[in-house]
Design a protein around this motif. Structure first.
Motif, PDB file in Angstrom:
ATOM      1  N   LEU A 198     -40.946  70.194  24.915  1.00  0.00           N
ATOM      2  CA  LEU A 198     -41.860  69.889  23.818  1.00  0.00           C
ATOM      3  C   LEU A 198     -42.755  71.098  23.622  1.00  0.00           C
ATOM      4  CD1 LEU A 198     -40.860  67.102  24.781  1.00  0.00           C
ATOM      5  CD2 LEU A 198     -43.168  66.222  24.422  1.00  0.00           C
ATOM      6  N   ARG A 199     -42.814  71.602  22.403  1.00  0.00           N
ATOM      7  CA  ARG A 199     -43.641  72.785  22.118  1.00  0.00           C
ATOM      8  C   ARG A 199     -44.608  72.486  20.977  1.00  0.00           C
ATOM      9  NH1 ARG A 199     -40.666  77.586  24.383  1.00  0.00           N
ATOM     10  NH2 ARG A 199     -38.494  76.946  24.657  1.00  0.00           N
ATOM     11  N   ALA A 200     -45.740  73.176  21.050  1.00  0.00           N
ATOM     12  CA  ALA A 200     -46.743  73.047  19.998  1.00  0.00           C
ATOM     13  C   ALA A 200     -47.571  74.319  19.955  1.00  0.00           C
ATOM     14  CB  ALA A 200     -47.648  71.841  20.243  1.00  0.00           C
ATOM     15  N   ALA A 201     -48.273  74.497  18.829  1.00  0.00           N
ATOM     16  CA  ALA A 201     -49.028  75.734  18.643  1.00  0.00           C
ATOM     17  C   ALA A 201     -50.121  75.904  19.682  1.00  0.00           C
ATOM     18  CB  ALA A 201     -49.630  75.766  17.240  1.00  0.00           C
ATOM     19  N   GLU A 202     -50.686  74.799  20.162  1.00  0.00           N
ATOM     20  CA  GLU A 202     -51.733  74.877  21.180  1.00  0.00           C
ATOM     21  C   GLU A 202     -51.716  73.595  21.998  1.00  0.00           C
ATOM     22  OE1 GLU A 202     -53.679  72.148  18.664  1.00  0.00           O
ATOM     23  OE2 GLU A 202     -54.475  72.765  20.603  1.00  0.00           O
ATOM     24  N   ILE A 203     -52.427  73.634  23.106  1.00  0.00           N
ATOM     25  CA  ILE A 203     -52.276  72.599  24.127  1.00  0.00           C
ATOM     26  C   ILE A 203     -52.706  71.223  23.635  1.00  0.00           C
ATOM     27  CG2 ILE A 203     -54.542  72.857  25.225  1.00  0.00           C
ATOM     28  CD1 ILE A 203     -51.175  72.664  27.119  1.00  0.00           C
ATOM     29  N   ASP A 204     -53.727  71.123  22.777  1.00  0.00           N
ATOM     30  CA  ASP A 204     -54.156  69.817  22.283  1.00  0.00           C
ATOM     31  C   ASP A 204     -53.084  69.194  21.394  1.00  0.00           C
ATOM     32  OD1 ASP A 204     -56.536  69.979  23.658  1.00  0.00           O
ATOM     33  OD2 ASP A 204     -57.670  70.759  21.951  1.00  0.00           O
ATOM     34  N   SER A 205     -52.461  70.020  20.562  1.00  0.00           N
ATOM     35  CA  SER A 205     -51.357  69.531  19.738  1.00  0.00           C
ATOM     36  C   SER A 205     -50.190  69.092  20.613  1.00  0.00           C
ATOM     37  CB  SER A 205     -50.912  70.628  18.760  1.00  0.00           C
ATOM     38  OG  SER A 205     -49.801  70.209  17.988  1.00  0.00           O
ATOM     39  N   LEU A 206     -49.966  69.805  21.707  1.00  0.00           N
ATOM     40  CA  LEU A 206     -48.906  69.426  22.639  1.00  0.00           C
ATOM     41  C   LEU A 206     -49.164  68.047  23.222  1.00  0.00           C
ATOM     42  CD1 LEU A 206     -46.330  70.324  24.202  1.00  0.00           C
ATOM     43  CD2 LEU A 206     -47.879  71.186  25.976  1.00  0.00           C
ATOM     44  N   ARG A 207     -50.394  67.731  23.544  1.00  0.00           N
ATOM     45  CA  ARG A 207     -50.714  66.411  24.086  1.00  0.00           C
ATOM     46  C   ARG A 207     -50.391  65.308  23.076  1.00  0.00           C
ATOM     47  NH1 ARG A 207     -50.367  68.650  28.054  1.00  0.00           N
ATOM     48  NH2 ARG A 207     -51.992  69.537  29.372  1.00  0.00           N
ATOM     49  N   ARG A 208     -50.697  65.537  21.803  1.00  0.00           N
ATOM     50  CA  ARG A 208     -50.397  64.538  20.776  1.00  0.00           C
ATOM     51  C   ARG A 208     -48.890  64.375  20.614  1.00  0.00           C
ATOM     52  NH1 ARG A 208     -54.799  67.336  18.513  1.00  0.00           N
ATOM     53  NH2 ARG A 208     -53.475  68.590  17.136  1.00  0.00           N
ATOM     54  N   LEU A 209     -48.169  65.481  20.646  1.00  0.00           N
ATOM     55  CA  LEU A 209     -46.712  65.411  20.528  1.00  0.00           C
ATOM     56  C   LEU A 209     -46.119  64.668  21.722  1.00  0.00           C
ATOM     57  CD1 LEU A 209     -44.020  66.246  19.208  1.00  0.00           C
ATOM     58  CD2 LEU A 209     -44.173  68.391  20.508  1.00  0.00           C
ATOM     59  N   GLU A 210     -46.632  64.930  22.897  1.00  0.00           N
ATOM     60  CA  GLU A 210     -46.101  64.292  24.098  1.00  0.00           C
ATOM     61  C   GLU A 210     -46.257  62.775  24.023  1.00  0.00           C
ATOM     62  OE1 GLU A 210     -46.246  64.921  28.954  1.00  0.00           O
ATOM     63  OE2 GLU A 210     -47.675  65.976  27.662  1.00  0.00           O
ATOM     64  N   HIS A 211     -47.378  62.308  23.495  1.00  0.00           N
ATOM     65  CA  HIS A 211     -47.576  60.869  23.341  1.00  0.00           C
ATOM     66  C   HIS A 211     -46.518  60.281  22.396  1.00  0.00           C
ATOM     67  CE1 HIS A 211     -49.501  56.976  22.842  1.00  0.00           C
ATOM     68  NE2 HIS A 211     -49.453  57.156  21.535  1.00  0.00           N
ATOM     69  N   ARG A 212     -46.278  60.951  21.276  1.00  0.00           N
ATOM     70  CA  ARG A 212     -45.294  60.455  20.314  1.00  0.00           C
ATOM     71  C   ARG A 212     -43.895  60.409  20.937  1.00  0.00           C
ATOM     72  NH1 ARG A 212     -44.636  59.959  14.754  1.00  0.00           N
ATOM     73  NH2 ARG A 212     -46.747  60.705  14.354  1.00  0.00           N
ATOM     74  N   ILE A 213     -43.522  61.452  21.654  1.00  0.00           N
ATOM     75  CA  ILE A 213     -42.177  61.514  22.218  1.00  0.00           C
ATOM     76  C   ILE A 213     -42.007  60.492  23.331  1.00  0.00           C
ATOM     77  CG2 ILE A 213     -40.518  62.989  23.424  1.00  0.00           C
ATOM     78  CD1 ILE A 213     -41.017  63.543  20.373  1.00  0.00           C
ATOM     79  N   ARG A 214     -43.031  60.254  24.112  1.00  0.00           N
ATOM     80  CA  ARG A 214     -42.922  59.233  25.152  1.00  0.00           C
ATOM     81  C   ARG A 214     -42.714  57.850  24.540  1.00  0.00           C
ATOM     82  NH1 ARG A 214     -43.664  60.773  30.259  1.00  0.00           N
ATOM     83  NH2 ARG A 214     -44.514  62.859  30.622  1.00  0.00           N
ATOM     84  N   CYS A 215     -43.278  57.617  23.377  1.00  0.00           N
ATOM     85  CA  CYS A 215     -43.019  56.352  22.678  1.00  0.00           C
ATOM     86  C   CYS A 215     -41.548  56.255  22.289  1.00  0.00           C
ATOM     87  CB  CYS A 215     -43.911  56.244  21.440  1.00  0.00           C
ATOM     88  SG  CYS A 215     -45.664  55.995  21.793  1.00  0.00           S
ATOM     89  N   CYS A 216     -40.958  57.375  21.860  1.00  0.00           N
ATOM     90  CA  CYS A 216     -39.538  57.384  21.509  1.00  0.00           C
ATOM     91  C   CYS A 216     -38.667  57.124  22.734  1.00  0.00           C
ATOM     92  CB  CYS A 216     -39.150  58.723  20.882  1.00  0.00           C
ATOM     93  SG  CYS A 216     -39.932  59.080  19.290  1.00  0.00           S
ATOM     94  N   LEU A 217     -39.038  57.701  23.863  1.00  0.00           N
ATOM     95  CA  LEU A 217     -38.282  57.495  25.098  1.00  0.00           C
ATOM     96  C   LEU A 217     -38.398  56.044  25.554  1.00  0.00           C
ATOM     97  CD1 LEU A 217     -39.321  60.743  27.025  1.00  0.00           C
ATOM     98  CD2 LEU A 217     -37.280  60.378  25.620  1.00  0.00           C
ATOM     99  N   GLU A 218     -39.573  55.488  25.424  1.00  0.00           N
ATOM    100  CA  GLU A 218     -39.765  54.088  25.791  1.00  0.00           C
ATOM    101  C   GLU A 218     -38.944  53.168  24.902  1.00  0.00           C
ATOM    102  OE1 GLU A 218     -43.396  50.933  26.776  1.00  0.00           O
ATOM    103  OE2 GLU A 218     -43.796  52.725  25.566  1.00  0.00           O
ATOM    104  N   ALA A 219     -38.799  53.554  23.635  1.00  0.00           N
ATOM    105  CA  ALA A 219     -37.992  52.752  22.712  1.00  0.00           C
ATOM    106  C   ALA A 219     -36.567  52.597  23.226  1.00  0.00           C
ATOM    107  CB  ALA A 219     -37.988  53.390  21.329  1.00  0.00           C
ATOM    108  N   GLY A 220     -36.006  53.657  23.815  1.00  0.00           N
ATOM    109  CA  GLY A 220     -34.665  53.552  24.374  1.00  0.00           C
ATOM    110  C   GLY A 220     -34.597  52.526  25.482  1.00  0.00           C
ATOM    111  N   ALA A 221     -35.615  52.477  26.305  1.00  0.00           N
ATOM    112  CA  ALA A 221     -35.639  51.512  27.391  1.00  0.00           C
ATOM    113  C   ALA A 221     -35.822  50.084  26.867  1.00  0.00           C
ATOM    114  CB  ALA A 221     -36.757  51.865  28.368  1.00  0.00           C
TER     115      ALA A 221
END
Length: 408
Positions: free
Chosen positions: A243-266
């Motif tokens: 997961l990449r983002a322009a800066e670390i705060d944006s990375l944290r927001r992206l990580e939350h969104r992607i973890r929701c996608c991973l949880e959806a698979g489960a």
């Protein structure tokens, strides 16, 4: 210090690099010929450590609990300069990021600075940093005290482009693992919990989420285990994601969104899931402007033509754990160009370009430019005072003294 004496010190640095050219180029070629992946760079680290030890550096190997990390120290000045040497290679394609050039250029800069350390009032700390590609060696070394007391840090990275202040992205690197239940895919599929379906649902969810990503956010990944046989409902699957983002705060927001996608698979399949960090998170680069200006002047004097600031702002060089260093310590991470045709880093063609005459020139020019940058910083009263004050503040915050800063 007079301009003439500063010029003389720069000449000594350039002459020192030239005098050691054969050794430095030989080091680059030796590392290139024997690529070693993250945390397994035993021969590469030894080659770096042996060379500087031969030239008077006090060398510590296996620092901070990392077998392939090292520190070589020369000089006793109050201004501690950290020169970072990377040497890990990529799986399958070897030195397709040119870390052999990085290591050799950093050794060259360290040798040059040792020759002028007493007059400049500097201590040269060559830091061998393993596992940049994956594993976050510099993050671990930061956490374990190897950069304590360092007032400024630097390295140069080979690239198709000459950039004095390149941009990088923050990155999170992890594996997701799904656990289901195996069953016969034809005779009793209703008894299985399909962990491969969980990966598929997660990938689809990520694909649909992309239209809502913030500017600069990216996700890329691979399935590392998808099952054993088509007639067995997969009980265990895994995938790795960056997961990449322009800066670390944006990375944290992206990580939350992607973890929701991973949880959806489960949720969709009934599988259990977990994520396992592969590397510490890397922050974006934050270069010190005055060090950038000094490096830019040096590289121009050497006959290179760096990109303009608009071009630098439009290009991203990927992600690096040097970003974490520059978030805490004034530093630079310029890129130095090599002749590589249409190739870019992480391609086999770029690996081949990192063992050519052009790559050898980059080693010598990179070493000289870094040394000249330190000469400029050490002789600029205002910049030197700011660097020393910053190092003192960081040591005070950590509760350590300048005498105990260093390899742990």
């Amino acid at each position: 210090m007079t301009p003439d004496r500063e010029r003389s010190l720069r000449d000594i640095c350039a002459e020192t690099v030239a005098r050691h050219a054969e050794e430095l180029i030989g080091l680059s070629h030796r590392i290139h010929a024997r690529p070693e992946p993250a945390f397994a760079e035993h021969q590469s680290m030894a080659a770096v450590a042996d060379l500087v030890a031969e030239h008077g550096f006090v060398v510590e190997r296996g620092v901070a609990g990392l077998d392939t990390a090292m520190v070589g120290t020369a000089g006793e000045g109050e201004l501690v300069v950290g020169v970072c040497a990377e040497y890990d290679a990529l799986p399958e394609i070897g030195h397709a990021c040119g870390h052999n050039i990085i290591a050799a250029a950093s050794v060259g800069a360290a040798l040059a600075l040792r020759a002028v350390a007493d007059e400049l009032g500097v201590t040269v700390r060559l830091i061998g940093t393993p596992a940049e590609e994956v594993g976050g060696g510099k993050v671990l070394l930061l956490e374990r005290g190897v950069f304590d007391g360092v007032a400024m840090a630097m390295m140069v990275h080979p690239s198709p482009y000459e950039m004095c202040e390149p941009r990088s992205k923050a990155i999170a690197d992890f594996e997701v693992r799904y656990r289901g239940r195996a069953s016969h895919a034809a005779a009793a599929p209703e008894l299985g919990v399909n962990a491969a379906d969980a990966v598929t649902v997660a990938q689809v969810a990520i694909g649909l989420a992309r239209q809502h990503f913030e500017p600069g956010q990216q996700v890329h990944g691979i399935v590392t285990h998808g099952g054993a046989a088509p007639n067995i409902v997969p009980a265990h699957t895994s995938a790795m994601f960056n997961l990449r983002a322009a800066e670390i705060d944006s990375l944290r927001r992206l990580e939350h969104r992607i973890r929701c996608c991973l949880e959806a698979g489960a949720v969709a399949t009934g599988a259990d899931w977990e994520t396992v960090a592969i590397s510490p998170d890397y922050a974006e680069l934050r270069a010190e402007p005055r060090l950038v200006a000094a490096y830019r002047a040096a590289i121009v004097e050497l006959g290179r033509v760096p990109a303009g600031r608009d071009e630098e702002a439009s290009r991203v060089v990927g992600s690096t754990d040097m970003g974490n260093v520059t978030q805490l310590i004034p530093g630079i991470h310029p890129t130095i160009s090599i002749d590589c045709g249409d190739a870019v880093p992480h391609q086999p063609e770029f690996a081949a370009a990192c063992d050519t005459d052009s790559a050898d020139r980059a080693v010598l020019d990179g070493a000289t430019a870094m040394a000249w940058t330190v000469v400029s910083a050490a002789t600029n009263e205002g910049l030197r005072a700011d660097l020393l004050a910053g190092a003192a503040r960081r040591l005070a915050t950590s509760g350590k003294s300048a005498a105990t800063g260093g390899a742990a």
